[in-house]
Design a protein around this motif. Sequence first.
Motif, short mmCIF file in Angstrom:
data_model
loop_
_atom_site.label_atom_id
_atom_site.label_comp_id
_atom_site.label_asym_id
_atom_site.label_seq_id
_atom_site.Cartn_x
_atom_site.Cartn_y
_atom_site.Cartn_z
N PHE A 1 72.11 11.67 46.80
CA PHE A 1 71.36 11.35 45.58
C PHE A 1 71.36 9.85 45.32
O PHE A 1 70.34 9.29 44.95
CB PHE A 1 71.94 12.10 44.39
N VAL A 2 72.51 9.20 45.50
CA VAL A 2 72.59 7.75 45.26
C VAL A 2 71.71 7.00 46.25
O VAL A 2 71.02 6.05 45.88
CB VAL A 2 74.06 7.27 45.33
N ARG A 3 71.69 7.43 47.50
CA ARG A 3 70.80 6.79 48.48
C ARG A 3 69.35 7.00 48.11
O ARG A 3 68.52 6.10 48.28
CB ARG A 3 71.06 7.36 49.87
N LEU A 4 69.01 8.17 47.59
CA LEU A 4 67.62 8.47 47.24
C LEU A 4 67.18 7.70 46.00
O LEU A 4 66.06 7.18 45.95
CB LEU A 4 67.48 9.98 47.00
N ALA A 5 68.04 7.59 44.99
CA ALA A 5 67.67 7.00 43.71
C ALA A 5 68.30 5.63 43.50
O ALA A 5 68.59 5.26 42.36
CB ALA A 5 68.06 7.95 42.59
N GLU A 6 68.51 4.89 44.55
CA GLU A 6 69.20 3.60 44.44
C GLU A 6 68.46 2.63 43.54
O GLU A 6 69.04 1.99 42.67
CB GLU A 6 69.38 3.00 45.83
N PHE A 7 67.14 2.52 43.70
CA PHE A 7 66.35 1.57 42.90
C PHE A 7 66.39 1.94 41.43
O PHE A 7 66.58 1.08 40.56
CB PHE A 7 64.91 1.52 43.39
N GLU A 8 66.22 3.20 41.12
CA GLU A 8 66.22 3.63 39.73
C GLU A 8 67.57 3.41 39.07
O GLU A 8 67.65 3.02 37.90
CB GLU A 8 65.82 5.11 39.62
N ILE A 9 68.65 3.66 39.81
CA ILE A 9 69.99 3.44 39.27
C ILE A 9 70.20 1.96 38.97
O ILE A 9 70.69 1.59 37.90
CB ILE A 9 71.06 3.98 40.24
N LEU A 10 69.81 1.09 39.89
CA LEU A 10 69.96 -0.35 39.66
C LEU A 10 69.08 -0.82 38.52
O LEU A 10 69.45 -1.71 37.75
CB LEU A 10 69.64 -1.12 40.94
N PHE A 11 67.88 -0.25 38.37
CA PHE A 11 66.95 -0.60 37.29
C PHE A 11 67.58 -0.28 35.93
O PHE A 11 67.58 -1.11 35.01
CB PHE A 11 65.65 0.18 37.49
N VAL A 12 68.15 0.91 35.80
CA VAL A 12 68.78 1.31 34.54
C VAL A 12 70.03 0.46 34.27
O VAL A 12 70.25 0.03 33.13
CB VAL A 12 69.13 2.82 34.57
N LEU A 13 70.82 0.21 35.30
CA LEU A 13 72.02 -0.63 35.11
C LEU A 13 71.67 -2.04 34.67
O LEU A 13 72.37 -2.64 33.85
CB LEU A 13 72.84 -0.67 36.40
N PHE A 14 70.55 -2.58 35.19
CA PHE A 14 70.10 -3.91 34.78
C PHE A 14 69.82 -3.94 33.28
O PHE A 14 70.25 -4.86 32.57
CB PHE A 14 68.85 -4.32 35.56
N PHE A 15 69.11 -2.94 32.77
CA PHE A 15 68.79 -2.93 31.34
C PHE A 15 70.03 -2.67 30.48
O PHE A 15 70.13 -3.21 29.38
CB PHE A 15 67.70 -1.90 31.04
N ILE A 16 70.96 -1.88 30.96
CA ILE A 16 72.19 -1.65 30.20
C ILE A 16 72.99 -2.94 30.10
O ILE A 16 73.47 -3.31 29.03
CB ILE A 16 73.01 -0.51 30.83
N VAL A 17 73.13 -3.66 31.22
CA VAL A 17 73.88 -4.92 31.21
C VAL A 17 73.16 -5.96 30.34
O VAL A 17 73.80 -6.67 29.56
CB VAL A 17 74.09 -5.43 32.65
N ALA A 18 71.83 -6.04 30.45
CA ALA A 18 71.08 -6.99 29.63
C ALA A 18 71.23 -6.67 28.15
O ALA A 18 71.38 -7.57 27.31
CB ALA A 18 69.60 -6.97 30.03
N PHE A 19 71.21 -5.39 27.79
CA PHE A 19 71.39 -4.99 26.40
C PHE A 19 72.77 -5.37 25.89
O PHE A 19 72.90 -5.89 24.78
CB PHE A 19 71.17 -3.48 26.24
N LEU A 20 73.80 -5.14 26.69
CA LEU A 20 75.16 -5.47 26.25
C LEU A 20 75.34 -6.97 26.07
O LEU A 20 75.98 -7.42 25.12
CB LEU A 20 76.17 -4.93 27.25
N ILE A 21 74.76 -7.77 26.96
CA ILE A 21 74.86 -9.23 26.82
C ILE A 21 74.10 -9.69 25.58
O ILE A 21 74.59 -10.51 24.80
CB ILE A 21 74.34 -9.92 28.10
N PHE A 22 72.87 -9.17 25.38
CA PHE A 22 72.09 -9.55 24.20
C PHE A 22 72.78 -9.14 22.91
O PHE A 22 72.81 -9.88 21.94
CB PHE A 22 70.69 -8.92 24.29
N LYS A 23 73.36 -7.94 22.91
CA LYS A 23 74.08 -7.45 21.73
C LYS A 23 75.28 -8.33 21.43
O LYS A 23 75.56 -8.65 20.27
CB LYS A 23 74.52 -6.01 21.99
N ASP A 24 75.99 -8.75 22.46
CA ASP A 24 77.15 -9.62 22.27
C ASP A 24 76.73 -10.98 21.73
O ASP A 24 77.38 -11.53 20.83
CB ASP A 24 77.90 -9.78 23.59
N LEU A 25 75.65 -11.53 22.25
CA LEU A 25 75.20 -12.85 21.80
C LEU A 25 74.71 -12.82 20.36
O LEU A 25 74.96 -13.74 19.59
CB LEU A 25 74.09 -13.37 22.71
N THR A 26 73.99 -11.76 19.99
CA THR A 26 73.42 -11.71 18.64
C THR A 26 74.42 -11.25 17.60
O THR A 26 74.13 -11.34 16.41
CB THR A 26 72.19 -10.78 18.61
#
Length: 79
Positions: A32-57
């Motif tokens: 499953f991870v091999r099949l959905a690698e791009f989608e997993i990285l896409f979601v992780l990118f937005f989660i990390v960006a949200f946490l950084i933005f939340k911390d800054l604001t």
Amino acid sequence: MRHRRGGARGGSVNRAHGDSWLSKAVNSVFAFVRLAEFEILFVLFFIVAFLIFKDLTSRPEYNDIFVKKPGKDGFWPYS
């Protein structure tokens, strides 16, 4: 050397037949991870960006520019 001829079922199905349920579960998770690698990285990118933005604001220095400070005449603290 004898070669095994593959039929309608793949060789991986025959090979996985003797595996334990734990091995099958781990192999299916990795598949499953091999099949959905791009989608997993896409979601992780937005989660990390949200946490950084939340911390800054959430810092008080960020909100000070939007609030009129007591004792100041102007809206902007540095004008």
